[in-house]
Design a protein around this motif. Structure first.
Motif, PDB file in Angstrom:
ATOM      1  N   PHE A 117       4.134  13.546   2.976  1.00  0.00           N
ATOM      2  CA  PHE A 117       4.975  12.742   4.201  1.00  0.00           C
ATOM      3  C   PHE A 117       4.118  11.192   3.197  1.00  0.00           C
ATOM      4  CE2 PHE A 117       7.935  10.776   6.745  1.00  0.00           C
ATOM      5  CZ  PHE A 117       7.602   9.580   6.790  1.00  0.00           C
ATOM      6  N   TYR A 123       0.842  -1.159  -0.149  1.00  0.00           N
ATOM      7  CA  TYR A 123      -0.143  -0.011  -0.359  1.00  0.00           C
ATOM      8  C   TYR A 123       0.600   1.057  -0.284  1.00  0.00           C
ATOM      9  CZ  TYR A 123      -2.987  -3.874   2.032  1.00  0.00           C
ATOM     10  OH  TYR A 123      -3.057  -5.008   2.211  1.00  0.00           O
ATOM     11  N   LEU A 175       3.877   7.086   2.684  1.00  0.00           N
ATOM     12  CA  LEU A 175       4.379   6.405   4.115  1.00  0.00           C
ATOM     13  C   LEU A 175       4.099   5.192   2.519  1.00  0.00           C
ATOM     14  CD1 LEU A 175       3.218   6.968   7.919  1.00  0.00           C
ATOM     15  CD2 LEU A 175       5.421   5.996   7.197  1.00  0.00           C
ATOM     16  N   GLN A 199       0.796  11.171   3.852  1.00  0.00           N
ATOM     17  CA  GLN A 199       0.442  11.956   5.612  1.00  0.00           C
ATOM     18  C   GLN A 199       0.495  13.567   4.800  1.00  0.00           C
ATOM     19  OE1 GLN A 199       2.672  10.542   9.012  1.00  0.00           O
ATOM     20  NE2 GLN A 199       1.422  11.633   9.806  1.00  0.00           N
ATOM     21  N   LEU A 211      -5.265   6.767   1.464  1.00  0.00           N
ATOM     22  CA  LEU A 211      -4.700   5.880   1.089  1.00  0.00           C
ATOM     23  C   LEU A 211      -4.871   6.570  -0.711  1.00  0.00           C
ATOM     24  CD1 LEU A 211      -3.951   2.864   0.557  1.00  0.00           C
ATOM     25  CD2 LEU A 211      -6.443   2.446   0.143  1.00  0.00           C
ATOM     26  N   GLY A 262      -5.465  12.431   8.414  1.00  0.00           N
ATOM     27  CA  GLY A 262      -4.905  11.199   9.048  1.00  0.00           C
ATOM     28  C   GLY A 262      -4.379  10.947   7.335  1.00  0.00           C
ATOM     29  N   LEU A 263      -3.609   9.044   6.804  1.00  0.00           N
ATOM     30  CA  LEU A 263      -3.081   8.346   6.577  1.00  0.00           C
ATOM     31  C   LEU A 263      -3.791   8.729   5.700  1.00  0.00           C
ATOM     32  CD1 LEU A 263      -0.661   8.445   9.122  1.00  0.00           C
ATOM     33  CD2 LEU A 263      -0.651   5.663   7.363  1.00  0.00           C
ATOM     34  N   ASP A 313      -8.332   6.187  -2.269  1.00  0.00           N
ATOM     35  CA  ASP A 313      -8.991   7.681  -1.945  1.00  0.00           C
ATOM     36  C   ASP A 313      -8.402   8.805  -3.686  1.00  0.00           C
ATOM     37  OD1 ASP A 313      -9.555   5.774   1.253  1.00  0.00           O
ATOM     38  OD2 ASP A 313     -10.340   6.160  -0.403  1.00  0.00           O
ATOM     39  N   TYR A 373      -3.125   0.834  -3.744  1.00  0.00           N
ATOM     40  CA  TYR A 373      -2.687  -0.953  -3.201  1.00  0.00           C
ATOM     41  C   TYR A 373      -2.435  -1.677  -4.508  1.00  0.00           C
ATOM     42  CZ  TYR A 373      -7.764  -1.987  -3.136  1.00  0.00           C
ATOM     43  OH  TYR A 373      -9.114  -2.041  -4.088  1.00  0.00           O
ATOM     44  N   PHE A 376       4.123  -0.622   8.378  1.00  0.00           N
ATOM     45  CA  PHE A 376       4.541   0.065   8.263  1.00  0.00           C
ATOM     46  C   PHE A 376       6.180   0.257   7.796  1.00  0.00           C
ATOM     47  CE2 PHE A 376       0.773   3.200   7.582  1.00  0.00           C
ATOM     48  CZ  PHE A 376      -0.778   2.248   8.052  1.00  0.00           C
ATOM     49  N   TYR A 399       0.158   5.135   1.073  1.00  0.00           N
ATOM     50  CA  TYR A 399      -0.154   6.284   2.121  1.00  0.00           C
ATOM     51  C   TYR A 399       0.499   7.950   1.633  1.00  0.00           C
ATOM     52  CZ  TYR A 399      -2.920   2.368   3.935  1.00  0.00           C
ATOM     53  OH  TYR A 399      -3.858   1.749   4.429  1.00  0.00           O
TER      54      TYR A 399
END
Lengths: 116, 113
Positions: free
Chosen positions: B88, B33, B90, B37, B45, B42-43, B59, B48, B104, B35
């Motif tokens: 950032f 995945y 992840l 940030q 997506l 929040g994280l 998203d 994936y 992660f 993500y």
């Protein structure tokens, strides 16, 4: 759609104080999982706990404890006798079933500052 | 040591340039995945992948692209079409039978100059 709310943006405490981080969630699923992650200044997310929606027993792990209350859709996290090393951003997350896999929905996080 | 590595830790790019972020895992996980940030959020997506040579939009996939040619690797390209790429990033991975239990990497901080 699923949603996770962490209303506390930032909390400051002095070492040895107890602190509770709140998490409220919304879901239409009958089976779901809740999570807490810790993000220290280094940036990596560290897994803390995964809780099944059918298991409402409180859990304790050392200085950490979690209170899951389905009636109020809350999954709060308490750190007892906080330490400076607990300073981090903490995220609550909820699993959501989406097109063949369980994805995570994250809250916006709570920054915890523990001063000596 | 089993884990997820992301490189580089910090990345700077000029506007209009594409840049690729690396993610490698040796956990033998099928699913991976990406993500994003942003401060105070929040994280979210981005993409994936549940199996090699297959990936799905998350998203906020617009302005990003990925590939999954090997099980261990899932690079993310931030294209010039991404309007606000400074963030950032992840990377995570999981077993296919437990996609909600994700591990992660340390993240890459991308700054557009």
């Amino acid at each position: 759609a699923q949603k996770v709310t962490q209303a506390q943006t930032e909390i400051s405490v002095v070492e040895k104080e107890d602190v509770t981080l709140d998490c409220v969630y919304e879901t239409r699923d009958t089976t779901y999982y809740l999570f807490w992650y810790k993000q220290p200044p280094s940036g990596e997310l560290v897994f803390l706990i995964r809780r099944n929606s059918f298991d409402e027993q409180n859990e304790i792990s050392g200085r950490y404890s979690w209170n899951f209350q389905k009636s109020t859709s809350s999954f709060n996290f308490t750190i007892t006798a906080s330490q400076v090393v607990d300073s981090a951003v903490y995220f609550c997350a909820l699993s959501e079933y989406s097109t063949g896999f369980q994805k995570l929905v994250f809250g916006t996080g709570t920054r915890l500052l523990v001063s000596p | 040591d089993g884990g997820i590595t992301q490189s580089p830790k910090y990345l700077f790019r000029k506007e209009g340039q594409n840049v690729t972020l690396s993610c490698e895992q040796n956990l033998n996980h099928d699913a991976m995945y990406w993500y994003r940030q942003d401060p105070g959020q929040g994280l979210r997506l981005i993409y994936y992948s549940q199996i090699v040579n297959d990936f799905q939009k998350g998203d906020i996939a617009e302005g990003y692209s990925v590939s999954r040619e090997k099980k261990e690797s899932f690079p993310l390209t931030v294209t010039s079409a991404q309007k606000n790429p400074t963030a950032f990033y992840l990377c995570a991975s999981s077993l296919i039978e437990a996609t909600d239990t994700q591990y992660f990497g340390p993240g890459t901080r991308l700054t557009v100059l």
